[in-house]
Scaffold this motif. Structure first.
Motif, PDB file in Angstrom:
ATOM      1  N   LEU A  52       0.843  -1.208   0.000  1.00 16.29           N
ATOM      2  CA  LEU A  52       0.000   0.000   0.000  1.00 16.29           C
ATOM      3  C   LEU A  52       0.876   1.256   0.000  1.00 16.29           C
ATOM      4  CD1 LEU A  52      -2.737   1.421   0.143  1.00 16.29           C
ATOM      5  CD2 LEU A  52      -2.717   1.112   2.625  1.00 16.29           C
ATOM      6  N   ALA A 111      -5.374   7.524   2.410  1.00 19.54           N
ATOM      7  CA  ALA A 111      -6.007   6.199   2.431  1.00 19.54           C
ATOM      8  C   ALA A 111      -6.271   5.829   3.890  1.00 19.54           C
ATOM      9  CB  ALA A 111      -5.104   5.151   1.780  1.00 19.54           C
ATOM     10  N   LYS A 164      -8.953  -4.364   5.171  1.00 17.83           N
ATOM     11  CA  LYS A 164      -9.765  -3.671   4.169  1.00 17.83           C
ATOM     12  C   LYS A 164      -9.212  -2.253   3.990  1.00 17.83           C
ATOM     13  CE  LYS A 164     -14.350  -3.047   2.397  1.00 17.83           C
ATOM     14  NZ  LYS A 164     -15.595  -3.653   2.118  1.00 17.83           N
ATOM     15  N   VAL A 165      -9.016  -1.874   2.724  1.00 17.30           N
ATOM     16  CA  VAL A 165      -8.378  -0.589   2.414  1.00 17.30           C
ATOM     17  C   VAL A 165      -9.414   0.393   1.866  1.00 17.30           C
ATOM     18  CG1 VAL A 165      -6.415   0.497   1.251  1.00 17.30           C
ATOM     19  CG2 VAL A 165      -6.315  -1.935   1.809  1.00 17.30           C
ATOM     20  N   TRP A 166      -9.282   1.658   2.297  1.00 20.42           N
ATOM     21  CA  TRP A 166     -10.247   2.713   1.940  1.00 20.42           C
ATOM     22  C   TRP A 166      -9.556   3.859   1.219  1.00 20.42           C
ATOM     23  CZ3 TRP A 166     -15.109   1.168   3.133  1.00 20.42           C
ATOM     24  CH2 TRP A 166     -15.215   0.120   4.064  1.00 20.42           C
ATOM     25  N   GLN A 167     -10.276   4.445   0.260  1.00 22.38           N
ATOM     26  CA  GLN A 167      -9.746   5.587  -0.486  1.00 22.38           C
ATOM     27  C   GLN A 167      -9.881   6.875   0.319  1.00 22.38           C
ATOM     28  OE1 GLN A 167     -11.214   5.819  -4.614  1.00 22.38           O
ATOM     29  NE2 GLN A 167     -12.121   3.795  -4.342  1.00 22.38           N
ATOM     30  N   TYR A 196     -11.461   0.435  -1.498  1.00 29.78           N
ATOM     31  CA  TYR A 196     -10.668   0.256  -2.712  1.00 29.78           C
ATOM     32  C   TYR A 196     -11.458  -0.581  -3.719  1.00 29.78           C
ATOM     33  CZ  TYR A 196      -6.056   2.342  -1.944  1.00 29.78           C
ATOM     34  OH  TYR A 196      -5.024   3.237  -1.807  1.00 29.78           O
ATOM     35  N   THR A 197     -11.378  -0.197  -4.980  1.00 29.69           N
ATOM     36  CA  THR A 197     -12.069  -0.940  -6.044  1.00 29.69           C
ATOM     37  C   THR A 197     -11.257  -2.202  -6.369  1.00 29.69           C
ATOM     38  OG1 THR A 197     -10.829   0.216  -7.750  1.00 29.69           O
ATOM     39  CG2 THR A 197     -12.924   1.210  -7.065  1.00 29.69           C
ATOM     40  N   MET A 216      -7.925  -1.364  -7.981  1.00 30.34           N
ATOM     41  CA  MET A 216      -6.906  -0.900  -7.025  1.00 30.34           C
ATOM     42  C   MET A 216      -6.341  -2.082  -6.230  1.00 30.34           C
ATOM     43  SD  MET A 216      -8.941   2.438  -5.689  1.00 30.34           S
ATOM     44  CE  MET A 216      -7.935   3.884  -5.536  1.00 30.34           C
ATOM     45  N   GLU A 217      -7.245  -2.991  -5.825  1.00 32.29           N
ATOM     46  CA  GLU A 217      -6.779  -4.177  -5.090  1.00 32.29           C
ATOM     47  C   GLU A 217      -5.890  -5.058  -5.971  1.00 32.29           C
ATOM     48  OE1 GLU A 217     -10.249  -4.758  -1.700  1.00 32.29           O
ATOM     49  OE2 GLU A 217     -10.380  -5.964  -3.506  1.00 32.29           O
ATOM     50  N   VAL A 246     -18.587  -1.486  -2.445  1.00 38.17           N
ATOM     51  CA  VAL A 246     -17.856  -0.665  -3.429  1.00 38.17           C
ATOM     52  C   VAL A 246     -18.781  -0.324  -4.597  1.00 38.17           C
ATOM     53  CG1 VAL A 246     -15.892  -0.534  -5.007  1.00 38.17           C
ATOM     54  CG2 VAL A 246     -15.648  -1.713  -2.857  1.00 38.17           C
TER      55      VAL A 246
END
Length: 449
Positions: free
Chosen positions: A30, A89, A106-109, A115-116, A119-120, A300
């Motif tokens: 990341l 992020a 879990k990753v967030w914009q 994240y879409t 992006m993942e 998402v």
């Protein structure tokens, strides 16, 4: 879906697939993906949270990215903190409603949206190739600590207000919602009775808020003569609701009610939901000036739909709601405040629920090896088109065929080796007749795939 990322980030059994080594690499990936900037990191109450969070943060710092550790934090608070601290992020260490032996990443914009897939996939590529950025000794990222809870409550009280006070029973399921949801309700002026509010990571009920797992909540609402019961899963991105008579309000009914309330509060517009949501929503919101748009399953897709259609609200029939006026992160805690405002302005939930049309919904799971899913879906689409007389077809996520009296959704599971059938009809007889036929279509397709 990639090797690590599934339908909702990474979610695995701890110390089997999800190890500190993997968390470290995700942090490095990341940080490499971002190049620079700052990342907010929070975790739910699971016993493995601290271990995985520390490893992930080490990875991020090694790439020169700044990290704000907000510690124990429900997912909605991570989403809120990203915007509050103007981060690039956010990451939540959570397995949401999975059992306690699981955890996840879990990753967030920066806009609060998850994240879409694209992006993942990029993160996976960096992870697999181990092409990580390494910062020089004097450029390693700085680590700071913050607590955004008070800011969250203050901001929520600017959007939601009650004229009256209510008795709320709140079941946080021993999850991260314990540290925020009851406090927001109290600051709204309500009397709060907390259940399962010890954020221990040992869950005393099944985490998914449904009629069965919330029997204790329903009973408490009846005994305490409370106005409403509110429940969350492990990271409080979902909401489950029990009405003033101590009955679990079905997800579809709750989704319709809150969509209608958002239209009343913010004006006419579009409502985003997923392909597995029923007709009750359309029938309930149409007279209120709402138009329903369906998207793929998953938060998402709902968030993307909200942005694309400039929608008023988006929600799934799983209790996952996104309020764009607030944030693009699914938020069961803010949703709880909105439910109270709806009761305050429109009346008791048990009465409101009567206004939502009830249809017959049936669901089936049919075993299907992952390798056969693609071919089986092609056969199902061909066969379903021949076997049923329908008016409309939606094929953005599985295949949904519908006419004015019924709909059927054929969809491969993203997490298990099964094919799902969901359908709805006006009568029990019609629903059963459609299910019999739908099962035959799916079983034949799996055999031939």
């Amino acid at each position: 879906m990639g090797k690590y990322f599934g339908t909702s980030g990474i979610r695995e059994v701890v110390n089997e697939k999800l190890t500190p080594e993997l968390a470290l690499k995700v942090g490095k990936a990341l940080g490499t993906f971002l190049g620079e900037g700052k990342v907010v990191v929070g975790m739910d109450t699971r016993t493995s949270g601290e271990m995985l969070k520390s490893a992930l943060i080490s990875g991020l710092l090694s790439t020169g990215v700044e990290v704000i550790d907000i510690g124990l934090s429900p997912t909605p608070l991570t989403g809120f903190a990203i915007k509050l601290y103007e981060a690039d992020a956010g990451v939540t260490i959570t397995a949401s409603h999975n059992p306690p032996q699981y955890n996840g990443i879990k990753v967030w914009q920066k806009n609060g949206m998850a994240y879409t897939n694209e992006m993942e996939n990029e993160l996976e590529h960096i992870l697999e190739s181990e092409s990580f950025k390494k910062a020089a000794w004097n450029e390693i990222g700085k680590l700071s600590y913050a607590d955004p809870k008070e800011e969250y409550i203050k901001k929520a009280l600017e959007v939601v207000n009650l004229d009256d006070s209510y008795t709320v029973v709140l079941d946080a399921g021993n999850g991260a919602g314990s540290i925020l949801s009851p406090y927001l309700q109290r600051r709204l002026g309500n009397k709060v009775i907390s259940l399962n509010a010890d954020p221990s990571g040992y869950f005393v009920r099944e985490l998914e808020p449904n009629a069965k797992s919330l029997e204790g909540l329903a009973k408490t609402v009846r005994v305490m003569k409370a106005d409403v019961g509110i429940a969350h899963d492990g990271d409080a991105d979902r909401i489950g609701v029990v009405d003033d008579e101590g009955r679990f309000v079905e997800y579809e009914v709750m989704l319709s009610l809150i969509s209608g309330y958002m239209l009343r509060k913010f004006g006419k517009g579009k409502i985003i939901t997923t392909v597995d949501a029923g007709f009750a929503l359309d029938d309930y919101v149409k007279p209120l000036g709402g138009e329903v748009v369906r998207v793929k399953v998953g938060d998402v897709a709902v968030a993307e739909g909200i942005m694309r259609e400039n929608a008023i609200f988006g929600g799934e029939p799983s209790g996952t709601w996104i309020m764009p006026q607030w944030n693009l992160t699914p938020d069961g805690i803010f949703a709880g405040a909105l439910v109270l405002e709806m009761i305050d302005k429109l009346g008791p939930l048990s009465e409101l629920a009567k206004e939502v049309p009830r249809y017959v919904t049936l669901r089936a799971k049919i075993p299907c090896p992952n390798g056969k899913k693609k071919k089986a879906m092609e056969l199902i689409e061909k066969e379903a088109l021949k076997s049923f007389s329908y008016k409309r077809l939606i094929d953005i996520d599985g295949v949904r065929i519908e006419n004015d009296e019924w709909w059927i959704l054929f969809r491969p599971s993203g997490t298990e080796p099964i094919m799902r059938i969901t359908l709805e009809a006006h009568t029990k007889e019609k629903a059963e007749e459609l299910m019999k036929k739908a099962k035959e279509v799916v079983e034949r397709a799996i055999r031939e795939a």
